[in-house]
Write a protein that holds these residues in place. Sequence first.
Motif, short mmCIF file in Angstrom:
data_model
loop_
_atom_site.label_atom_id
_atom_site.label_comp_id
_atom_site.label_asym_id
_atom_site.label_seq_id
_atom_site.Cartn_x
_atom_site.Cartn_y
_atom_site.Cartn_z
N ARG A 276 44.36 40.02 31.48
CA ARG A 276 43.81 39.94 30.12
C ARG A 276 43.00 41.21 29.84
NH1 ARG A 276 43.31 34.04 29.15
NH2 ARG A 276 45.17 33.26 30.22
N ALA A 277 42.73 41.42 28.56
CA ALA A 277 41.91 42.57 28.16
C ALA A 277 40.44 42.17 28.21
CB ALA A 277 42.30 43.02 26.75
N SER A 278 39.85 42.26 29.40
CA SER A 278 38.44 41.90 29.57
C SER A 278 37.82 42.80 30.63
CB SER A 278 38.30 40.43 29.99
OG SER A 278 38.51 40.29 31.38
N PRO A 279 36.52 43.02 30.57
CA PRO A 279 35.87 43.86 31.59
C PRO A 279 36.07 43.32 33.00
CG PRO A 279 34.42 43.53 29.71
CD PRO A 279 35.59 42.61 29.50
N LEU A 280 36.05 41.97 33.17
CA LEU A 280 36.21 41.41 34.52
C LEU A 280 37.62 41.66 35.05
CD1 LEU A 280 34.94 39.88 36.83
CD2 LEU A 280 35.53 37.73 35.69
N HIS A 281 38.63 41.55 34.18
CA HIS A 281 39.98 41.86 34.62
C HIS A 281 40.15 43.35 34.91
CE1 HIS A 281 40.83 37.88 32.88
NE2 HIS A 281 41.92 37.88 33.62
N ALA A 282 39.40 44.19 34.18
CA ALA A 282 39.53 45.63 34.38
C ALA A 282 38.88 46.09 35.69
CB ALA A 282 38.89 46.37 33.20
N ALA A 283 37.93 45.32 36.20
CA ALA A 283 37.28 45.69 37.46
C ALA A 283 38.22 45.43 38.63
CB ALA A 283 35.99 44.89 37.63
N ARG A 284 38.10 46.23 39.68
CA ARG A 284 38.93 46.01 40.86
C ARG A 284 38.54 44.70 41.53
NH1 ARG A 284 38.60 50.91 44.57
NH2 ARG A 284 38.68 51.99 42.57
N ALA A 285 39.46 44.19 42.34
CA ALA A 285 39.29 42.83 42.89
C ALA A 285 38.02 42.69 43.73
CB ALA A 285 40.51 42.47 43.72
N VAL A 286 37.67 43.73 44.47
CA VAL A 286 36.48 43.63 45.32
C VAL A 286 35.23 43.41 44.47
CG1 VAL A 286 35.00 44.92 46.89
CG2 VAL A 286 37.47 45.00 47.17
N ALA A 287 35.14 44.16 43.36
CA ALA A 287 33.95 44.03 42.50
C ALA A 287 33.95 42.70 41.76
CB ALA A 287 33.92 45.20 41.51
N GLY A 288 35.09 42.33 41.17
CA GLY A 288 35.16 41.06 40.44
C GLY A 288 34.95 39.86 41.35
N GLY A 289 35.57 39.91 42.54
CA GLY A 289 35.39 38.81 43.48
C GLY A 289 33.96 38.69 43.96
N ALA A 290 33.32 39.83 44.21
CA ALA A 290 31.92 39.80 44.64
C ALA A 290 31.02 39.22 43.56
CB ALA A 290 31.46 41.22 45.00
N TRP A 291 31.32 39.53 42.29
CA TRP A 291 30.51 39.00 41.18
C TRP A 291 30.64 37.47 41.11
CZ3 TRP A 291 31.49 36.48 36.52
CH2 TRP A 291 30.43 36.50 35.61
N CYS A 292 31.87 36.96 41.22
CA CYS A 292 32.06 35.49 41.19
C CYS A 292 31.39 34.83 42.39
CB CYS A 292 33.55 35.16 41.17
SG CYS A 292 34.44 35.71 39.71
N ALA A 293 31.54 35.45 43.57
CA ALA A 293 30.93 34.87 44.78
C ALA A 293 29.41 34.89 44.68
CB ALA A 293 31.40 35.65 46.01
N ALA A 294 28.85 35.94 44.05
CA ALA A 294 27.39 36.01 43.92
C ALA A 294 26.86 34.87 43.05
CB ALA A 294 26.99 37.36 43.32
N LEU A 295 27.59 34.52 41.99
CA LEU A 295 27.18 33.37 41.17
C LEU A 295 27.25 32.07 41.97
CD1 LEU A 295 28.78 34.07 37.67
CD2 LEU A 295 26.37 34.11 38.28
N ALA A 296 28.29 31.93 42.79
CA ALA A 296 28.40 30.72 43.62
C ALA A 296 27.26 30.65 44.63
CB ALA A 296 29.75 30.72 44.33
#
Length: 292
Positions: free
Chosen positions: A6-26
């Motif tokens: 999708r056209a979103s900043p989270l999709h535009a980020a590489r997997a390591v950064a996006g995954g770390a952001w989701c894991a940090a919220l968890a």
Amino acid sequence: MRYVRRASPLHAARAVAGGAWCAALAVAALAAQSPLVLVGLALLVVLGAVGAGVGREVGRIVAWMVPWAVVIAVINMLVVRQGFTILARLGEVPPFGQVDLTLEALVYGLLFGLRLLVVAAAFCLFSAAVDPDDLLRVLRRASVRSALAATLATRLVPVLAADAARVSEARRCRADGGGEGAVARVAVLRAVASNALDRALDVAATLEVRGYGSARRGGSGGPPWSRHDRAFLTSAVVLVALTVAARVWGWAEYGTYPELHAPGGAGEAWALLVAYAVVALLPFADRRGIGG
């Protein structure tokens, strides 16, 4: 639920950064004690899903999890005897003995259920907005065979689901309707499992012919880090730092037994929640170069 670009900043980020952001919220949800902070983290995950364009997908999981959170709260209230505030006395209930329903047990169960809901929603957001292929490319640098096995497994799951749908439709086209209940489901499962074994043998033979067994680890190179990569990874690091600081210095603490108490008051909880919100949502403000 599956990943769709999708056209979103989270999709535009590489997997390591996006995954770390989701894991940090968890991680923040697992460590949070205050009901206010937990509710705020749930809202942040929903806002993150909306910002990533996957609000509907994550919302379905949240709606499915809410009844389970309530069930957890009810069970905890029925089995836990701690707490000073009695809501109801049910008397002698075999085999549990004297059962008193307490407000503290109800609140503890609700917090546990809410924590579980936030963690599940964060990982749903991870599944919907983090590119699995990019993530597996990172794993390839450590182990080629493990990365290849994981890639094939993630690719075969939707294929097997499509197989199950086709077999089920074919079963219903039979003159007798194909049967109902557990027997019919077992028949579909047996057919899909047989197809899976056949597919696995074909895939293994193809990989052997193409020389995947002698593949080497990938290099450490790759595209340069974009602004979205840096923004989400920095956000994840600061979120984890806030969580650690809150636990070390006791910010927004909340206790349920033997009675409800919040030593720091609501002020600390609001301050921590605002800090979480600013740090977590700031990467979504930059929508330049997100592509389609």
